[in-house]
Design an enzyme around this catalytic site. Structure first.
Site, PDB file in Angstrom:
ATOM      1  N   ASP A 107      -0.108  -2.257  -2.474  1.00 52.99           N
ATOM      2  CA  ASP A 107      -1.189  -1.292  -2.726  1.00 52.99           C
ATOM      3  C   ASP A 107      -0.909  -0.505  -4.005  1.00 52.99           C
ATOM      4  O   ASP A 107      -1.746   0.275  -4.458  1.00 52.99           O
ATOM      5  CB  ASP A 107      -1.420  -0.377  -1.515  1.00 52.99           C
ATOM      6  CG  ASP A 107      -0.201   0.422  -1.109  1.00 52.99           C
ATOM      7  OD1 ASP A 107       0.877   0.204  -1.699  1.00 52.99           O
ATOM      8  OD2 ASP A 107      -0.326   1.267  -0.204  1.00 52.99           O
ATOM      9  N   SER A 108       0.265  -0.754  -4.630  1.00 48.22           N
ATOM     10  CA  SER A 108       0.521  -0.238  -5.983  1.00 48.22           C
ATOM     11  C   SER A 108      -0.546  -0.747  -6.946  1.00 48.22           C
ATOM     12  O   SER A 108      -0.717  -0.188  -8.040  1.00 48.22           O
ATOM     13  CB  SER A 108       1.911  -0.665  -6.459  1.00 48.22           C
ATOM     14  OG  SER A 108       2.107  -2.049  -6.269  1.00 48.22           O
TER      15      SER A 108
ATOM     16  N   ASP B 197      -0.430  -5.777   1.428  1.00 47.94           N
ATOM     17  CA  ASP B 197      -0.242  -4.416   1.932  1.00 47.94           C
ATOM     18  C   ASP B 197      -1.469  -3.941   2.696  1.00 47.94           C
ATOM     19  O   ASP B 197      -2.611  -4.170   2.271  1.00 47.94           O
ATOM     20  CB  ASP B 197      -0.052  -3.463   0.748  1.00 47.94           C
ATOM     21  CG  ASP B 197       1.370  -2.927   0.663  1.00 47.94           C
ATOM     22  OD1 ASP B 197       2.091  -2.977   1.677  1.00 47.94           O
ATOM     23  OD2 ASP B 197       1.732  -2.459  -0.426  1.00 47.94           O
TER      24      ASP B 197
ATOM     25  N   LYS C 267       1.951  -5.927   5.281  1.00 50.91           N
ATOM     26  CA  LYS C 267       3.008  -4.909   5.245  1.00 50.91           C
ATOM     27  C   LYS C 267       2.380  -3.560   5.529  1.00 50.91           C
ATOM     28  O   LYS C 267       1.264  -3.294   5.075  1.00 50.91           O
ATOM     29  CB  LYS C 267       3.708  -4.896   3.875  1.00 50.91           C
ATOM     30  CG  LYS C 267       4.729  -3.755   3.736  1.00 50.91           C
ATOM     31  CD  LYS C 267       5.645  -3.921   2.527  1.00 50.91           C
ATOM     32  CE  LYS C 267       5.069  -3.465   1.224  1.00 50.91           C
ATOM     33  NZ  LYS C 267       4.685  -2.029   1.185  1.00 50.91           N
TER      34      LYS C 267
ATOM     35  N   GLU D 286       3.521   0.841   6.047  1.00 53.31           N
ATOM     36  CA  GLU D 286       4.568   1.845   5.817  1.00 53.31           C
ATOM     37  C   GLU D 286       4.827   2.685   7.067  1.00 53.31           C
ATOM     38  O   GLU D 286       3.883   3.113   7.738  1.00 53.31           O
ATOM     39  CB  GLU D 286       4.139   2.775   4.664  1.00 53.31           C
ATOM     40  CG  GLU D 286       4.058   2.057   3.332  1.00 53.31           C
ATOM     41  CD  GLU D 286       3.735   2.978   2.161  1.00 53.31           C
ATOM     42  OE1 GLU D 286       3.757   4.222   2.324  1.00 53.31           O
ATOM     43  OE2 GLU D 286       3.454   2.439   1.074  1.00 53.31           O
TER      44      GLU D 286
ATOM     45  N   GLU E 211      12.782   1.508   0.322  1.00 52.08           N
ATOM     46  CA  GLU E 211      12.454   2.020  -1.020  1.00 52.08           C
ATOM     47  C   GLU E 211      13.143   3.361  -1.270  1.00 52.08           C
ATOM     48  O   GLU E 211      13.239   4.217  -0.376  1.00 52.08           O
ATOM     49  CB  GLU E 211      10.932   2.173  -1.156  1.00 52.08           C
ATOM     50  CG  GLU E 211      10.541   2.714  -2.530  1.00 52.08           C
ATOM     51  CD  GLU E 211       9.075   2.534  -2.892  1.00 52.08           C
ATOM     52  OE1 GLU E 211       8.315   1.958  -2.104  1.00 52.08           O
ATOM     53  OE2 GLU E 211       8.708   2.988  -4.002  1.00 52.08           O
TER      54      GLU E 211
END
Ligand code: KIV
Length: 280
Positions: free
Chosen positions: A51-52, A90, A120, A122, A189
């Site tokens: 999602d960056s 993501d 993925k 978080e 991270e």
């Protein structure tokens, strides 16, 4: 410009990544577009449609600018451009946190519309129910603990994790929760090396580090950072393997100058009335 997709091949699946614990380090990069996926596919084990993308390609200040539609569109492009890599997409902020049912519905949409190998999301202890539900629905999940980009506004910025005993204990609990919920691997991270090393030692699924040192079972970087395309300051953990900022800037400057002095287009770039060998 070539437009065919790479021929279908045997893709690396999430289970194959899981089996790489303590093996040859797992090579991962982010990818958001078809041409970059085509270039990276042969070199990596895993491509993450992170999602960056909201920051890197769309100019948002944080990853909160990503939407499900955005992730699906980039996921489709990366799937078209790759044949070998395990592709992970993501789950954007707002698509899974509310409930296990919301997480399953969003994960089904991502996998159904892209064909990717895994999603993925978080979070550790607080997202274990969501991870377990998505895994139960038959979709492989990669976890993400430590510095969580979707929470930087809540956290008051990009803060390195694991610097206090209390925080390190919370990270061990997060890692264990992600593993027990059934994730096939976990990104760590922005975390101090000793904590990343201890997590890597304690859990049975591969850890993928970004700003978490070389002790992890694999590494990931954001592709634009790695090739030197990032215009703003790059984080300390990034190594720039190329300087594409200069390459693009010099190319644009030469093009601008040749358009202005009419040396571009040259004779080799124009079509004549008669059909020749190179005249399409
Ligand atoms: O979105 C992303 O690029 C990521 C990586 C930083 C792991 O989540």
């Amino acid at each position: 410009m070539a437009t065919e997709s790479p021929t279908a091949d045997i893709r690396i699946g999430a289970d194959a990544i899981r089996r790489r614990k303590r093996g040859v380090p797992i090579v991962c990069l982010t990818a958001y577009t078809y041409p970059i996926a085509r270039l990276l596919d042969e070199h990596v084990d895993l491509l993450l449609v992170g999602d960056s993308v909201a920051m890197v390609l769309h100019g948002h200040k944080t990853t909160l600018g990503a939407s499900l539609e955005m992730m699906i569109a980039h996921g489709q492009a990366v799937m078209r451009g790759s044949a070998k890599a395990c592709v992970v997409v993501d789950m954007p902020a707002g698509s899974y946190e509310d409930s296990a049912a919301q997480a399953v519905a969003s994960a089904r949409r991502i996998v159904g519309e892209t064909g990717c190998q895994a999603v993925k999301l978080e979070g550790g202890v607080g997202m274990a129910r969501q991870i377990a539900a998505v895994v139960d629905a038959g979709i492989a999940v990669m976890g993400h603990i430590g510095l969580l980009p979707q929470s930087v506004e809540k956290d008051g910025g990009y803060r390195i994790k694991g610097r206090t005993d209390e925080n390190a204990a919370a990270l061990f609990a997060d890692a264990r929760a992600v593993e027990e919920a059934g994730a096939f691997s976990v990104v760590i991270e922005g975390t101090v090396e000793a904590v990343a090393a201890e997590i890597t030692r304690r859990i049975a699924i591969p850890t993928i580090g970004i700003g978490a040192s070389g002790v992890c079972d694999g590494q990931i970087l954001v592709i634009d950072d790695m090739v030197g395309l990032t215009v703003d300051r790059v984080p300390k953990f990034v190594k720039e393997y190329a300087d594409l900022r200069s390459v693009v800037s010099h190319a644009a400057a030469r093009y601008a100058s040749e358009v202005r002095d009419r040396t571009f287009p040259g004779p080799e770039n124009v079509f004549s009335a008669t059909l020749g060998k190179d005249n399409r």
